[in-house]
Design a protein around this motif. Structure first.
Motif, mmCIF file in Angstrom:
data_model
loop_
_atom_site.group_PDB
_atom_site.id
_atom_site.type_symbol
_atom_site.label_atom_id
_atom_site.label_comp_id
_atom_site.label_asym_id
_atom_site.label_seq_id
_atom_site.Cartn_x
_atom_site.Cartn_y
_atom_site.Cartn_z
ATOM 1 N N PRO A 147 0.870 -1.153 -0.085
ATOM 2 C CA PRO A 147 0.012 0.280 0.013
ATOM 3 C C PRO A 147 0.830 1.181 0.102
ATOM 4 N N GLY A 148 0.118 2.478 -0.522
ATOM 5 C CA GLY A 148 1.188 3.594 -0.651
ATOM 6 C C GLY A 148 1.067 4.293 0.599
ATOM 7 N N ASP A 149 1.659 5.609 0.752
ATOM 8 C CA ASP A 149 1.756 6.142 2.233
ATOM 9 C C ASP A 149 0.465 7.106 2.119
ATOM 10 N N GLY A 150 -0.332 7.091 1.554
ATOM 11 C CA GLY A 150 -1.598 7.688 1.383
ATOM 12 C C GLY A 150 -1.532 9.006 0.569
ATOM 13 N N VAL A 151 -0.338 9.211 -0.199
ATOM 14 C CA VAL A 151 -0.359 10.512 -0.999
ATOM 15 C C VAL A 151 -0.896 10.277 -2.316
ATOM 16 N N ALA A 152 -2.049 11.049 -2.745
ATOM 17 C CA ALA A 152 -2.629 10.658 -3.965
ATOM 18 C C ALA A 152 -1.789 10.408 -5.166
ATOM 19 N N GLY A 153 -0.722 11.023 -5.418
ATOM 20 C CA GLY A 153 0.169 10.861 -6.409
ATOM 21 C C GLY A 153 0.833 9.631 -6.492
ATOM 22 N N ASP A 154 1.171 8.877 -5.146
ATOM 23 C CA ASP A 154 1.655 7.843 -5.260
ATOM 24 C C ASP A 154 0.597 6.646 -5.614
ATOM 25 N N ASP A 155 -0.756 6.691 -5.359
ATOM 26 C CA ASP A 155 -1.806 5.935 -5.670
ATOM 27 C C ASP A 155 -1.889 5.686 -7.164
ATOM 28 N N ASP A 156 -1.876 7.212 -7.688
ATOM 29 C CA ASP A 156 -1.996 7.287 -9.151
ATOM 30 C C ASP A 156 -0.866 6.561 -9.986
ATOM 31 N N GLU A 157 0.332 6.724 -9.233
ATOM 32 C CA GLU A 157 1.474 6.043 -10.077
ATOM 33 C C GLU A 157 1.322 4.556 -10.270
ATOM 34 N N ARG A 158 1.046 4.141 -8.998
ATOM 35 C CA ARG A 158 0.755 2.600 -8.714
ATOM 36 C C ARG A 158 -0.395 2.070 -9.586
ATOM 37 N N ASP A 159 -1.425 2.885 -9.939
ATOM 38 C CA ASP A 159 -2.510 2.292 -10.789
ATOM 39 C C ASP A 159 -2.067 2.539 -12.073
ATOM 40 N N GLU A 160 -1.231 3.400 -12.501
ATOM 41 C CA GLU A 160 -0.551 3.486 -13.753
ATOM 42 C C GLU A 160 0.288 2.042 -14.095
ATOM 43 N N ARG A 161 0.955 1.935 -12.934
ATOM 44 C CA ARG A 161 1.972 0.546 -13.184
ATOM 45 C C ARG A 161 1.135 -0.618 -13.361
ATOM 46 N N ASP A 162 0.050 -0.677 -12.451
ATOM 47 C CA ASP A 162 -0.957 -2.005 -12.540
ATOM 48 C C ASP A 162 -1.493 -2.079 -14.096
ATOM 49 N N GLU A 163 -1.983 -0.757 -14.506
ATOM 50 C CA GLU A 163 -2.606 -0.592 -15.934
ATOM 51 C C GLU A 163 -1.824 -1.090 -16.922
ATOM 52 N N ALA A 164 -0.653 -0.730 -16.654
ATOM 53 C CA ALA A 164 0.629 -0.948 -17.997
ATOM 54 C C ALA A 164 0.896 -2.428 -17.865
ATOM 55 N N ARG A 165 1.019 -3.015 -16.436
ATOM 56 C CA ARG A 165 1.195 -4.243 -16.443
ATOM 57 C C ARG A 165 0.055 -5.336 -17.079
ATOM 58 N N VAL A 166 -1.003 -4.757 -16.713
ATOM 59 C CA VAL A 166 -2.283 -5.671 -17.227
ATOM 60 C C VAL A 166 -2.090 -5.534 -18.641
ATOM 61 N N ALA A 167 -1.807 -4.491 -19.378
ATOM 62 C CA ALA A 167 -1.644 -4.241 -20.778
ATOM 63 C C ALA A 167 -0.748 -4.967 -21.521
ATOM 64 N N ALA A 168 0.332 -5.080 -20.815
ATOM 65 C CA ALA A 168 1.632 -5.943 -21.193
ATOM 66 C C ALA A 168 1.405 -7.250 -21.102
ATOM 67 N N VAL A 169 0.612 -7.857 -20.153
ATOM 68 C CA VAL A 169 0.349 -9.401 -20.089
ATOM 69 C C VAL A 169 -0.795 -9.686 -21.289
ATOM 70 N N ARG A 170 -1.571 -8.764 -21.325
ATOM 71 C CA ARG A 170 -2.651 -8.935 -22.364
ATOM 72 C C ARG A 170 -1.965 -9.034 -23.983
#
Length: 390
Positions: free
Chosen positions: A348-371
């Protein structure tokens, strides 16, 4: 098929047909004002019946009959229907009329439908109307012939909503091209391609998708599909039948047309595989005996599994195509479950919105890469085994 109707406000005969995206319509002729209502509707009805007979010859070609073309066989009867196309204009122009209270009728549906249309026009007796209707029939026949050649443009596009017992090689090749661009199935599969041909190509790509998923999971194809069903609900029965047939050496064309022909037979009130149905009933009876008598939900579920076909008899080709594409998507989900996490930060992130956004982007990128990885593997398998589709 094309349906014909009377536009009462304009006093016109109109034609409407499906396109895969919706229906379209056009005016065939303006009716003579003095024409009685029953005679107007007789023309619309008999035109619709003739169109149905013409397109039935398309969906039930002689090439799909299980027997040969010997006199009296099913293949011979179907060929007679197709051969009758040439005589339709003459039958409309010079129909069999009643004589001494009797009338000659043809056992060939296409021919008799043309005579009935001719008699409806004869009752009205308007030369211009007869010319317009005859021209319309020529257009309809040309559309069926065009569809037989694999060209579904113009009026022939209505074939995209029909289930055919055979598949055009031209249409299979087009469907394969579309799936190569998008293995999950673009919209054009439903709006520009004969659904039986599309299902043939989709069966090949399902085989590819299931093979890729099975390899990464270390399971058999059907076991992989069963596990994928736990992730995303899948039409397991249909997918298992298709994959079993393919693994046993059947071509995609053979596997798909067998299923569709059986469903078409069910729609016509037949039982294509009575022995198999009896065996299925016997298996369910044994299973029912192991279920508590008061467990109505379990009993209902078991009884619902007894079917003469796993497909919707009203639209078997489209139903099969949909099932196959859902299966491909399910295999992608299973592949993703087993794919390496690629270093995605699961903490989990440190509660900073920017960190959460970056994590979401990395997750989406990974999902797209696996696809993308899955699609690349599927394309490679499909290309390496392309000869199965021919």
């Amino acid at each position: 098929m094309t349906r014909y109707a009377i536009d009462e406000q304009r006093g016109a005969l109109i034609a409407a047909w499906a396109t895969g995206d919706g229906d379209t319509a056009g005016t065939v002729a303006t009716l003579p004002p003095a024409t009685p209502a029953d005679q107007r509707y007789a023309v619309a009805r008999t035109l619709t019946d003739l169109s149905a007979a013409l397109w039935h010859a398309y969906t039930h070609p002689a090439s799909a009959a299980e027997d040969d073309l010997e006199d009296g066989s099913e293949g011979w009867r179907r060929q007679a229907e197709r051969d009758a196309f040439a005589g339709v204009p003459e039958a409309i122009a010079e129909p069999n009329l009643p004589e001494n209270g009797m009338i000659v009728q043809s056992y060939i549906v296409v021919e008799e439908a043309a005579h009935r249309l001719g008699r409806a026009l004869h009752a009205i007796g308007d030369t211009e109307l007869a010319k317009s209707v005859t021209a319309e029939v020529h257009i309809e026949i040309a559309a069926v012939e065009q569809a037989e050649l694999g060209d579904l443009s113009g009026r022939a596009r209505q074939a995209v909503v029909l289930s055919r017992a055979d598949a055009s090689p031209v249409q299979v090749a087009e469907a394969d091209r579309l799936l190569r661009e998008n293995p999950f199935g673009p919209d054009e599969l439903f709006t520009a391609v004969d659904p039986t041909a599309a299902a043939v190509a989709a069966a090949h790509w399902l085989h590819a998708a299931a093979s890729v998923a099975a390899e990464v999971t270390g399971q058999s194809l059907t076991a992989a599909v069963l596990e994928a069903d736990g992730i995303t609900g899948l039409p397991v029965a249909t997918l298992s039948i298709v994959l079993d047939l393919l693994e046993d050496g059947a071509s995609p064309h053979e596997a798909v047309t067998e299923l569709i022909r059986d469903a078409m037979a069910v729609a016509e009130g037949e039982v294509p595989n009575p022995v198999g149905l009896a065996e299925a009933v016997a298996e369910v009876q044994q299973a029912v005996q192991r279920v508590a008598p008061d467990d109505e939900d379990a009993l209902d579920h078991l009884l619902a599994e007894v079917r003469t076909t796993p497909l919707d008899p009203a639209r078997p080709a489209l139903d099969l195509l949909e099932d196959l594409l859902v299966g491909i998507d399910g295999c992608a989900d299973l592949f993703a479950e087993y794919a390496d996490d690629g270093g995605v930060d699961d903490e989990p992130g440190d509660g900073v919105a920017g960190d959460d956004d970056e994590r979401d982007e990395r997750d989406e990128a990974r999902v797209a890469a696996v696809r993308d990885e899955f699609m690349a593997a599927v394309r490679a398998w499909a290309a390496a085994n392309a000869e199965r589709l021919v």
